[in-house]
Motif scaffolding. Sequence first.
Motif, PDB file in Angstrom:
ATOM      1  N   ARG A 161      36.022   1.812  57.028  1.00 12.70           N
ATOM      2  CA  ARG A 161      35.056   1.004  57.785  1.00 12.70           C
ATOM      3  C   ARG A 161      35.647  -0.334  58.230  1.00 12.70           C
ATOM      4  O   ARG A 161      34.995  -1.370  58.205  1.00 12.70           O
ATOM      5  N   THR A 173      31.366   6.028  61.141  1.00 12.70           N
ATOM      6  CA  THR A 173      30.526   6.184  59.955  1.00 12.70           C
ATOM      7  C   THR A 173      29.863   7.564  59.941  1.00 12.70           C
ATOM      8  O   THR A 173      29.839   8.239  58.907  1.00 12.70           O
ATOM      9  N   GLU A 224      30.498  10.427  57.081  1.00  9.01           N
ATOM     10  CA  GLU A 224      29.363  10.987  56.345  1.00  9.01           C
ATOM     11  C   GLU A 224      29.237  12.491  56.567  1.00  9.01           C
ATOM     12  O   GLU A 224      28.938  13.242  55.642  1.00  9.01           O
TER      13      GLU A 224
END
Length: 191
Positions: A21, A68, A72
């Motif tokens: 991130r 992201t 995920e």
Amino acid sequence: STKACLYELWEAVERVAALFRIFPTNGRAIPISMPKISLLYAGEASDATAAQEEIVISDVRAKAWVATVIVEMNAWKTQSFRQKWFGGIGSLGADAVRQRILRTMNFVDRELLDGIHYVYPADDAVGTSCNANVIGYVWKYVSNVQGYVETSGPICSASESFNRQCGMDRDGKYFVYLCRHWFNNIGANMR
């Protein structure tokens, strides 16, 4: 059979950093087409500068969100979201829906890394789709092919983006047309 991973060094740095991130910049300017503004309209010039800054910020936010989602999805942590947004009656099973979403997110990720060519305000472009409910749009070639198809045009130069309906430039960067409604009426965190 083995397949090569065809990334430039900087692309590899961006992809690895995104796993943590972190979203570095290479310092290159994001291509943004805007109409020429006369010196008589100083207010429009300051609005244009603010819009350019917001486009750059939104581009970085988009990279962060897409990265992201991909992380995920790869960790199999998105089933409840997929069910909420894409579930229900349909011809595709849960696995097929997951694969289609992942393919789309990887496409968006790749294009954001390659660089999007933004056009603002799209309200001033020929054949605009902007109205009170539209924040942006893209152009593509029409195809009779069923399923997933990435467009290959219409091809234009940046200088033509207000006078033609442009899908991508000669370097393969997609044009994204952003309407004034996107800048004037959508909150900064939603752009």
